[in-house]
Design a protein around this motif. Structure first.
Motif, mmCIF file in Angstrom:
data_model
loop_
_atom_site.group_PDB
_atom_site.id
_atom_site.type_symbol
_atom_site.label_atom_id
_atom_site.label_comp_id
_atom_site.label_asym_id
_atom_site.label_seq_id
_atom_site.Cartn_x
_atom_site.Cartn_y
_atom_site.Cartn_z
ATOM 1 N N HIS A 50 18.903 -33.127 -59.398
ATOM 2 C CA HIS A 50 20.352 -33.270 -59.523
ATOM 3 C C HIS A 50 21.040 -32.396 -58.477
ATOM 4 O O HIS A 50 20.874 -31.175 -58.468
ATOM 5 C CB HIS A 50 20.775 -32.836 -60.934
ATOM 6 N N LEU A 51 21.791 -33.013 -57.585
ATOM 7 C CA LEU A 51 22.557 -32.272 -56.576
ATOM 8 C C LEU A 51 24.047 -32.494 -56.813
ATOM 9 O O LEU A 51 24.523 -33.622 -56.754
ATOM 10 C CB LEU A 51 22.195 -32.753 -55.168
ATOM 11 N N SER A 52 24.758 -31.410 -57.100
ATOM 12 C CA SER A 52 26.207 -31.483 -57.277
ATOM 13 C C SER A 52 26.879 -31.028 -55.994
ATOM 14 O O SER A 52 26.640 -29.912 -55.518
ATOM 15 C CB SER A 52 26.642 -30.588 -58.439
ATOM 16 N N ALA A 53 27.702 -31.895 -55.410
ATOM 17 C CA ALA A 53 28.404 -31.549 -54.164
ATOM 18 C C ALA A 53 29.242 -30.286 -54.370
ATOM 19 O O ALA A 53 29.251 -29.381 -53.524
ATOM 20 C CB ALA A 53 29.284 -32.713 -53.720
ATOM 21 N N GLY A 54 29.939 -30.207 -55.500
ATOM 22 C CA GLY A 54 30.779 -29.039 -55.795
ATOM 23 C C GLY A 54 29.966 -27.763 -55.905
ATOM 24 O O GLY A 54 30.356 -26.713 -55.372
ATOM 25 N N ASP A 55 28.812 -27.840 -56.585
ATOM 26 C CA ASP A 55 27.953 -26.659 -56.737
ATOM 27 C C ASP A 55 27.428 -26.182 -55.389
ATOM 28 O O ASP A 55 27.328 -24.978 -55.140
ATOM 29 C CB ASP A 55 26.761 -26.980 -57.656
ATOM 30 N N LEU A 56 27.071 -27.126 -54.511
ATOM 31 C CA LEU A 56 26.557 -26.752 -53.188
ATOM 32 C C LEU A 56 27.635 -26.052 -52.358
ATOM 33 O O LEU A 56 27.348 -25.076 -51.659
ATOM 34 C CB LEU A 56 26.050 -27.991 -52.449
ATOM 35 N N LEU A 57 28.868 -26.553 -52.447
ATOM 36 C CA LEU A 57 29.970 -25.906 -51.721
ATOM 37 C C LEU A 57 30.219 -24.496 -52.264
ATOM 38 O O LEU A 57 30.400 -23.540 -51.498
ATOM 39 C CB LEU A 57 31.256 -26.747 -51.841
ATOM 40 N N ARG A 58 30.210 -24.359 -53.612
ATOM 41 C CA ARG A 58 30.434 -23.041 -54.221
ATOM 42 C C ARG A 58 29.318 -22.062 -53.852
ATOM 43 O O ARG A 58 29.567 -20.882 -53.592
ATOM 44 C CB ARG A 58 30.556 -23.180 -55.742
ATOM 45 N N ALA A 59 28.079 -22.552 -53.823
ATOM 46 C CA ALA A 59 26.941 -21.700 -53.470
ATOM 47 C C ALA A 59 27.043 -21.236 -52.013
ATOM 48 O O ALA A 59 26.713 -20.089 -51.693
ATOM 49 C CB ALA A 59 25.629 -22.453 -53.688
ATOM 50 N N GLU A 60 27.498 -22.139 -51.147
ATOM 51 C CA GLU A 60 27.656 -21.784 -49.725
ATOM 52 C C GLU A 60 28.723 -20.712 -49.560
ATOM 53 O O GLU A 60 28.566 -19.766 -48.783
ATOM 54 C CB GLU A 60 28.012 -23.040 -48.914
ATOM 55 N N ILE A 61 29.820 -20.830 -50.315
ATOM 56 C CA ILE A 61 30.885 -19.816 -50.278
ATOM 57 C C ILE A 61 30.336 -18.472 -50.756
ATOM 58 O O ILE A 61 30.558 -17.430 -50.127
ATOM 59 C CB ILE A 61 32.084 -20.250 -51.156
ATOM 60 N N LYS A 62 29.594 -18.500 -51.856
ATOM 61 C CA LYS A 62 29.050 -17.278 -52.462
ATOM 62 C C LYS A 62 28.053 -16.593 -51.533
ATOM 63 O O LYS A 62 27.881 -15.372 -51.571
ATOM 64 C CB LYS A 62 28.366 -17.632 -53.790
ATOM 65 N N SER A 63 27.388 -17.381 -50.680
ATOM 66 C CA SER A 63 26.376 -16.819 -49.777
ATOM 67 C C SER A 63 26.979 -15.891 -48.727
ATOM 68 O O SER A 63 26.286 -15.072 -48.133
ATOM 69 C CB SER A 63 25.622 -17.945 -49.063
ATOM 70 N N GLY A 64 28.295 -16.036 -48.490
ATOM 71 C CA GLY A 64 28.960 -15.191 -47.495
ATOM 72 C C GLY A 64 28.687 -15.604 -46.063
ATOM 73 O O GLY A 64 29.020 -14.880 -45.117
ATOM 74 N N SER A 65 28.094 -16.780 -45.860
ATOM 75 C CA SER A 65 27.807 -17.262 -44.505
ATOM 76 C C SER A 65 29.113 -17.623 -43.783
ATOM 77 O O SER A 65 30.167 -17.758 -44.407
ATOM 78 C CB SER A 65 26.907 -18.504 -44.563
ATOM 79 N N GLU A 66 28.986 -17.788 -42.481
ATOM 80 C CA GLU A 66 30.159 -18.170 -41.675
ATOM 81 C C GLU A 66 30.698 -19.523 -42.156
ATOM 82 O O GLU A 66 31.901 -19.732 -42.272
ATOM 83 C CB GLU A 66 29.738 -18.253 -40.206
ATOM 84 N N LYS A 88 26.164 -32.223 -44.718
ATOM 85 C CA LYS A 88 25.108 -31.350 -44.171
ATOM 86 C C LYS A 88 24.482 -30.494 -45.270
ATOM 87 O O LYS A 88 23.274 -30.257 -45.268
ATOM 88 C CB LYS A 88 25.680 -30.477 -43.052
ATOM 89 N N LEU A 89 25.312 -30.034 -46.221
ATOM 90 C CA LEU A 89 24.779 -29.255 -47.343
ATOM 91 C C LEU A 89 23.875 -30.127 -48.214
ATOM 92 O O LEU A 89 22.808 -29.689 -48.657
ATOM 93 C CB LEU A 89 25.927 -28.674 -48.177
ATOM 94 N N ILE A 94 18.361 -31.837 -49.758
ATOM 95 C CA ILE A 94 17.371 -32.916 -49.884
ATOM 96 C C ILE A 94 16.113 -32.565 -49.081
ATOM 97 O O ILE A 94 14.987 -32.694 -49.573
ATOM 98 C CB ILE A 94 17.963 -34.260 -49.402
ATOM 99 N N GLN A 95 16.315 -32.095 -47.847
ATOM 100 C CA GLN A 95 15.178 -31.806 -46.965
ATOM 101 C C GLN A 95 14.341 -30.625 -47.465
ATOM 102 O O GLN A 95 13.129 -30.600 -47.290
ATOM 103 C CB GLN A 95 15.681 -31.527 -45.545
ATOM 104 N N GLU A 96 15.008 -29.651 -48.098
ATOM 105 C CA GLU A 96 14.295 -28.453 -48.546
ATOM 106 C C GLU A 96 13.646 -28.639 -49.916
ATOM 107 O O GLU A 96 12.900 -27.775 -50.372
ATOM 108 C CB GLU A 96 15.258 -27.252 -48.578
ATOM 109 N N ASN A 97 13.940 -29.743 -50.575
ATOM 110 C CA ASN A 97 13.388 -30.012 -51.899
ATOM 111 C C ASN A 97 12.128 -30.869 -51.771
ATOM 112 O O ASN A 97 12.084 -31.779 -50.946
ATOM 113 C CB ASN A 97 14.450 -30.727 -52.755
ATOM 114 N N LEU A 103 19.830 -37.418 -57.597
ATOM 115 C CA LEU A 103 21.136 -37.810 -58.122
ATOM 116 C C LEU A 103 22.163 -36.998 -57.355
ATOM 117 O O LEU A 103 22.112 -35.766 -57.365
ATOM 118 C CB LEU A 103 21.258 -37.459 -59.614
ATOM 119 N N ILE A 104 23.088 -37.654 -56.671
ATOM 120 C CA ILE A 104 24.164 -36.927 -55.977
ATOM 121 C C ILE A 104 25.431 -37.100 -56.798
ATOM 122 O O ILE A 104 25.975 -38.192 -56.924
ATOM 123 C CB ILE A 104 24.336 -37.427 -54.529
ATOM 124 N N ASP A 105 25.867 -35.995 -57.387
ATOM 125 C CA ASP A 105 26.922 -35.984 -58.389
ATOM 126 C C ASP A 105 28.268 -35.607 -57.753
ATOM 127 O O ASP A 105 28.379 -34.590 -57.070
ATOM 128 C CB ASP A 105 26.524 -34.951 -59.461
#
Length: 215
Positions: A50-66, A88-89, A94-97, A103-105
């Motif tokens: 299960h991949l949530s677009a919103g969760d991936l964006l939030r995780a990227e923000i939390k990571s502190g990356s550029e 891209k996220l 997908i590639q790392e799994n 499922l893209i939610d």
């Protein structure tokens, strides 16, 4: 000689010739549709990731990356995060799994998202799982589980539903024209809804996929 050329072409176009993952888009008219619960059941029973677009964006923000800082600033300014950033996220996840079924939610939210996803990833979804839940039922569910902020909840649902009708419904209609929409009546009890979902994922459903229609 031809076989050598074919082999070379396969080497050069590795991403094109490699087996593409199975992708299912999961969409609904707003919060309270129950799609999160059903996604968890699908993961458990059918082995999807299960991949949530919103969760991936939030995780990227939390990571502190550029990239995460850029996303956070855009959201703060009320701007829409570009499709390519979200794609891209998703692509990276997908590639790392190790799985090949996803499922893209909550994506694509509009036609531009949809077209960009197919162009960038060269993946077309197997089908779209659409949880159809009346606005009144979503309101009832959210009010039942979130006491004390009723006005905010109702306002949120109505805004999301309006956005869905304006932006996401055309995505549903696009895939419906291709025979790729599986509509689930989400106003029913959880177990009854999952019975419908199970029917969609059964081997028998694959054989008659062309007979599914929105109604």
């Amino acid at each position: 000689m031809g076989s050598v050329v074919d082999a070379a072409n396969k080497e050069v176009n590795g991403t094109s010739s490699a087996k593409k993952p199975t992708v299912i888009f999961v969409l609904a008219g707003g919060p309270g549709s129950g799609k999160g619960t059903q996604c968890a059941y699908i993961v458990e029973h059918f082995g999807y990731t299960h991949l949530s677009a919103g969760d991936l964006l939030r995780a990227e923000i939390k990571s502190g990356s550029e990239n995460g800082t850029m996303i956070q600033n855009m959201i703060k300014e009320g701007k829409i995060v570009p499709s390519e950033v979200t794609i891209k996220l998703l692509q990276k996840a997908i590639q790392e799994n190790g799985n090949d079924k996803f499922l893209i939610d909550g994506f694509p939210r509009n036609e531009e998202n949809r077209a960009a996803f197919e162009k960038v990833t060269e993946i077309e979804p197997k089908f779209v799982l659409f949880f159809d839940c009346p606005e009144e039922e979503m309101e009832r569910r959210l009010l039942g589980r979130n006491q004390g902020r009723e006005d905010d909840n109702i306002e949120t649902i109505r805004k999301r539903f309006k956005v869905f009708l304006e932006s996401s419904l055309p995505v549903i209609q696009y895939y419906e024209a291709k025979g790729k929409v599986r509509k689930i009546h989400a106003a029913k009890p959880i177990d009854d809804v999952f019975q419908e979902v199970k029917a969609v994922f059964s081997p028998e459903a694959e054989k008659v996929a062309g007979q599914w229609h929105l109604y």
